[in-house]
Design a protein around this motif. Structure first.
Motif, PDB file in Angstrom:
ATOM      1  N   LYS A 107      33.547 -49.067 -45.844  1.00  0.00           N
ATOM      2  CA  LYS A 107      32.992 -48.841 -44.512  1.00  0.00           C
ATOM      3  C   LYS A 107      33.833 -47.839 -43.747  1.00  0.00           C
ATOM      4  CE  LYS A 107      30.837 -53.357 -43.944  1.00  0.00           C
ATOM      5  NZ  LYS A 107      30.880 -54.639 -43.217  1.00  0.00           N
ATOM      6  N   ARG A 108      35.130 -47.976 -43.853  1.00  0.00           N
ATOM      7  CA  ARG A 108      36.019 -47.066 -43.143  1.00  0.00           C
ATOM      8  C   ARG A 108      35.860 -45.636 -43.654  1.00  0.00           C
ATOM      9  NH1 ARG A 108      41.287 -50.763 -43.596  1.00  0.00           N
ATOM     10  NH2 ARG A 108      40.596 -52.445 -42.238  1.00  0.00           N
ATOM     11  N   SER A 109      35.809 -45.487 -44.955  1.00  0.00           N
ATOM     12  CA  SER A 109      35.712 -44.138 -45.495  1.00  0.00           C
ATOM     13  C   SER A 109      34.385 -43.490 -45.126  1.00  0.00           C
ATOM     14  CB  SER A 109      35.915 -44.143 -47.019  1.00  0.00           C
ATOM     15  OG  SER A 109      34.862 -44.841 -47.644  1.00  0.00           O
ATOM     16  N   ILE A 110      33.339 -44.250 -45.116  1.00  0.00           N
ATOM     17  CA  ILE A 110      32.044 -43.710 -44.736  1.00  0.00           C
ATOM     18  C   ILE A 110      32.068 -43.296 -43.272  1.00  0.00           C
ATOM     19  CG2 ILE A 110      29.616 -44.285 -44.354  1.00  0.00           C
ATOM     20  CD1 ILE A 110      29.787 -46.050 -46.856  1.00  0.00           C
ATOM     21  N   ALA A 111      32.661 -44.115 -42.439  1.00  0.00           N
ATOM     22  CA  ALA A 111      32.744 -43.787 -41.024  1.00  0.00           C
ATOM     23  C   ALA A 111      33.575 -42.534 -40.824  1.00  0.00           C
ATOM     24  CB  ALA A 111      33.328 -44.955 -40.241  1.00  0.00           C
ATOM     25  N   LEU A 112      34.642 -42.405 -41.559  1.00  0.00           N
ATOM     26  CA  LEU A 112      35.490 -41.230 -41.427  1.00  0.00           C
ATOM     27  C   LEU A 112      34.756 -39.979 -41.878  1.00  0.00           C
ATOM     28  CD1 LEU A 112      38.940 -42.562 -42.663  1.00  0.00           C
ATOM     29  CD2 LEU A 112      38.253 -42.022 -40.316  1.00  0.00           C
ATOM     30  N   LYS A 113      34.020 -40.093 -42.954  1.00  0.00           N
ATOM     31  CA  LYS A 113      33.275 -38.933 -43.430  1.00  0.00           C
ATOM     32  C   LYS A 113      32.239 -38.510 -42.404  1.00  0.00           C
ATOM     33  CE  LYS A 113      33.761 -39.686 -48.373  1.00  0.00           C
ATOM     34  NZ  LYS A 113      33.052 -40.007 -49.610  1.00  0.00           N
ATOM     35  N   ALA A 114      31.543 -39.456 -41.828  1.00  0.00           N
ATOM     36  CA  ALA A 114      30.520 -39.136 -40.855  1.00  0.00           C
ATOM     37  C   ALA A 114      31.148 -38.509 -39.618  1.00  0.00           C
ATOM     38  CB  ALA A 114      29.739 -40.381 -40.468  1.00  0.00           C
ATOM     39  N   SER A 115      32.241 -39.055 -39.170  1.00  0.00           N
ATOM     40  CA  SER A 115      32.858 -38.517 -37.972  1.00  0.00           C
ATOM     41  C   SER A 115      33.461 -37.144 -38.243  1.00  0.00           C
ATOM     42  CB  SER A 115      33.932 -39.467 -37.426  1.00  0.00           C
ATOM     43  OG  SER A 115      34.999 -39.584 -38.338  1.00  0.00           O
ATOM     44  N   SER A 116      34.003 -36.937 -39.429  1.00  0.00           N
ATOM     45  CA  SER A 116      34.588 -35.633 -39.718  1.00  0.00           C
ATOM     46  C   SER A 116      33.502 -34.560 -39.803  1.00  0.00           C
ATOM     47  CB  SER A 116      35.405 -35.666 -41.008  1.00  0.00           C
ATOM     48  OG  SER A 116      34.571 -35.882 -42.118  1.00  0.00           O
ATOM     49  N   SER A 117      32.361 -34.898 -40.370  1.00  0.00           N
ATOM     50  CA  SER A 117      31.289 -33.905 -40.429  1.00  0.00           C
ATOM     51  C   SER A 117      30.748 -33.624 -39.034  1.00  0.00           C
ATOM     52  CB  SER A 117      30.166 -34.371 -41.356  1.00  0.00           C
ATOM     53  OG  SER A 117      29.527 -35.515 -40.818  1.00  0.00           O
ATOM     54  N   MET A 118      30.720 -34.623 -38.186  1.00  0.00           N
ATOM     55  CA  MET A 118      30.275 -34.407 -36.812  1.00  0.00           C
ATOM     56  C   MET A 118      31.281 -33.526 -36.078  1.00  0.00           C
ATOM     57  SD  MET A 118      28.679 -38.055 -35.685  1.00  0.00           S
ATOM     58  CE  MET A 118      27.909 -37.403 -34.234  1.00  0.00           C
ATOM     59  N   GLN A 119      32.561 -33.720 -36.352  1.00  0.00           N
ATOM     60  CA  GLN A 119      33.574 -32.885 -35.720  1.00  0.00           C
ATOM     61  C   GLN A 119      33.423 -31.444 -36.181  1.00  0.00           C
ATOM     62  OE1 GLN A 119      37.238 -34.793 -36.791  1.00  0.00           O
ATOM     63  NE2 GLN A 119      37.413 -35.843 -34.824  1.00  0.00           N
ATOM     64  N   GLU A 120      33.158 -31.243 -37.449  1.00  0.00           N
ATOM     65  CA  GLU A 120      32.970 -29.891 -37.967  1.00  0.00           C
ATOM     66  C   GLU A 120      31.781 -29.226 -37.298  1.00  0.00           C
ATOM     67  OE1 GLU A 120      32.637 -30.185 -42.174  1.00  0.00           O
ATOM     68  OE2 GLU A 120      34.730 -30.740 -42.454  1.00  0.00           O
ATOM     69  N   GLU A 121      30.694 -29.965 -37.136  1.00  0.00           N
ATOM     70  CA  GLU A 121      29.512 -29.415 -36.480  1.00  0.00           C
ATOM     71  C   GLU A 121      29.822 -29.059 -35.033  1.00  0.00           C
ATOM     72  OE1 GLU A 121      26.259 -32.122 -36.879  1.00  0.00           O
ATOM     73  OE2 GLU A 121      26.191 -31.941 -39.052  1.00  0.00           O
ATOM     74  N   GLU A 122      30.549 -29.936 -34.350  1.00  0.00           N
ATOM     75  CA  GLU A 122      30.906 -29.672 -32.958  1.00  0.00           C
ATOM     76  C   GLU A 122      31.811 -28.448 -32.871  1.00  0.00           C
ATOM     77  OE1 GLU A 122      32.625 -33.260 -31.454  1.00  0.00           O
ATOM     78  OE2 GLU A 122      30.713 -34.314 -31.389  1.00  0.00           O
ATOM     79  N   GLU A 123      32.756 -28.336 -33.797  1.00  0.00           N
ATOM     80  CA  GLU A 123      33.654 -27.184 -33.805  1.00  0.00           C
ATOM     81  C   GLU A 123      32.880 -25.904 -34.063  1.00  0.00           C
ATOM     82  OE1 GLU A 123      36.650 -28.058 -36.676  1.00  0.00           O
ATOM     83  OE2 GLU A 123      37.665 -29.524 -35.399  1.00  0.00           O
ATOM     84  N   GLU A 124      31.920 -25.947 -34.984  1.00  0.00           N
ATOM     85  CA  GLU A 124      31.099 -24.770 -35.268  1.00  0.00           C
ATOM     86  C   GLU A 124      30.285 -24.372 -34.040  1.00  0.00           C
ATOM     87  OE1 GLU A 124      28.740 -25.595 -38.691  1.00  0.00           O
ATOM     88  OE2 GLU A 124      30.455 -25.590 -40.052  1.00  0.00           O
ATOM     89  N   GLU A 125      29.729 -25.368 -33.347  1.00  0.00           N
ATOM     90  CA  GLU A 125      28.954 -25.083 -32.148  1.00  0.00           C
ATOM     91  C   GLU A 125      29.844 -24.455 -31.074  1.00  0.00           C
ATOM     92  OE1 GLU A 125      27.087 -28.716 -30.927  1.00  0.00           O
ATOM     93  OE2 GLU A 125      25.683 -28.716 -32.599  1.00  0.00           O
ATOM     94  N   GLU A 126      31.064 -24.983 -30.926  1.00  0.00           N
ATOM     95  CA  GLU A 126      31.993 -24.428 -29.941  1.00  0.00           C
ATOM     96  C   GLU A 126      32.349 -22.987 -30.299  1.00  0.00           C
ATOM     97  OE1 GLU A 126      35.356 -27.005 -29.676  1.00  0.00           O
ATOM     98  OE2 GLU A 126      34.208 -28.637 -28.751  1.00  0.00           O
ATOM     99  N   GLU A 127      32.568 -22.720 -31.580  1.00  0.00           N
ATOM    100  CA  GLU A 127      32.888 -21.364 -32.011  1.00  0.00           C
ATOM    101  C   GLU A 127      31.729 -20.414 -31.731  1.00  0.00           C
ATOM    102  OE1 GLU A 127      34.032 -21.495 -36.098  1.00  0.00           O
ATOM    103  OE2 GLU A 127      35.884 -22.582 -35.694  1.00  0.00           O
ATOM    104  N   GLU A 128      30.506 -20.878 -31.985  1.00  0.00           N
ATOM    105  CA  GLU A 128      29.337 -20.045 -31.719  1.00  0.00           C
ATOM    106  C   GLU A 128      29.205 -19.764 -30.228  1.00  0.00           C
ATOM    107  OE1 GLU A 128      25.982 -22.021 -33.421  1.00  0.00           O
ATOM    108  OE2 GLU A 128      26.635 -21.654 -35.479  1.00  0.00           O
ATOM    109  N   GLU A 129      29.472 -20.782 -29.399  1.00  0.00           N
ATOM    110  CA  GLU A 129      29.408 -20.589 -27.960  1.00  0.00           C
ATOM    111  C   GLU A 129      30.466 -19.593 -27.507  1.00  0.00           C
ATOM    112  OE1 GLU A 129      29.720 -24.384 -26.044  1.00  0.00           O
ATOM    113  OE2 GLU A 129      27.814 -25.092 -26.843  1.00  0.00           O
ATOM    114  N   GLU A 130      31.669 -19.717 -28.068  1.00  0.00           N
ATOM    115  CA  GLU A 130      32.746 -18.794 -27.716  1.00  0.00           C
ATOM    116  C   GLU A 130      32.389 -17.371 -28.137  1.00  0.00           C
ATOM    117  OE1 GLU A 130      36.348 -20.256 -29.429  1.00  0.00           O
ATOM    118  OE2 GLU A 130      36.434 -21.987 -28.109  1.00  0.00           O
ATOM    119  N   GLU A 131      31.806 -17.226 -29.320  1.00  0.00           N
ATOM    120  CA  GLU A 131      31.401 -15.903 -29.786  1.00  0.00           C
ATOM    121  C   GLU A 131      30.337 -15.315 -28.876  1.00  0.00           C
ATOM    122  OE1 GLU A 131      30.227 -16.223 -33.847  1.00  0.00           O
ATOM    123  OE2 GLU A 131      32.261 -16.629 -34.546  1.00  0.00           O
ATOM    124  N   SER A 132      29.376 -16.125 -28.479  1.00  0.00           N
ATOM    125  CA  SER A 132      28.326 -15.606 -27.602  1.00  0.00           C
ATOM    126  C   SER A 132      28.916 -15.264 -26.238  1.00  0.00           C
ATOM    127  CB  SER A 132      27.174 -16.598 -27.463  1.00  0.00           C
ATOM    128  OG  SER A 132      27.583 -17.759 -26.768  1.00  0.00           O
TER     129      SER A 132
END
Length: 75
Positions: A16-41
């Motif tokens: 359960k912990r590993s699944i939660a960590l994987k989900a949260s890490s992928s969400m963090q990556e998506e958020e970071e990508e969105e922030e980078e795109e916003e910064e680029e724009s």
């Protein structure tokens, strides 16, 4: 028997912990990508604004020089 039951509980908790960590890490990556795109724009918008202001500045400088040049001829 109790030892097996405890081991099984620990394994399920680890899963359960590993699944939660994987989900949260992928969400963090998506958020970071969105922030980078916003910064680029934002950077692109800033750059385009700079270019517009620079062109306006150059145009005004040309007008001033031509105006001063014309005044020099007349006098």
């Amino acid at each position: 028997m109790e030892l097996q039951h405890l081991n099984q509980n620990e394994e399920t908790e680890k899963r359960k912990r590993s699944i939660a960590l994987k989900a949260s890490s992928s969400m963090q990556e998506e958020e970071e990508e969105e922030e980078e795109e916003e910064e680029e724009s934002d950077d692109e918008e800033d750059f385009s604004l700079f270019v517009k202001k620079f062109h306006k500045f150059v145009k005004n400088r040309r007008m001033e020089r031509s105006h001063n040049f014309n005044n020099g001829k007349r006098s």
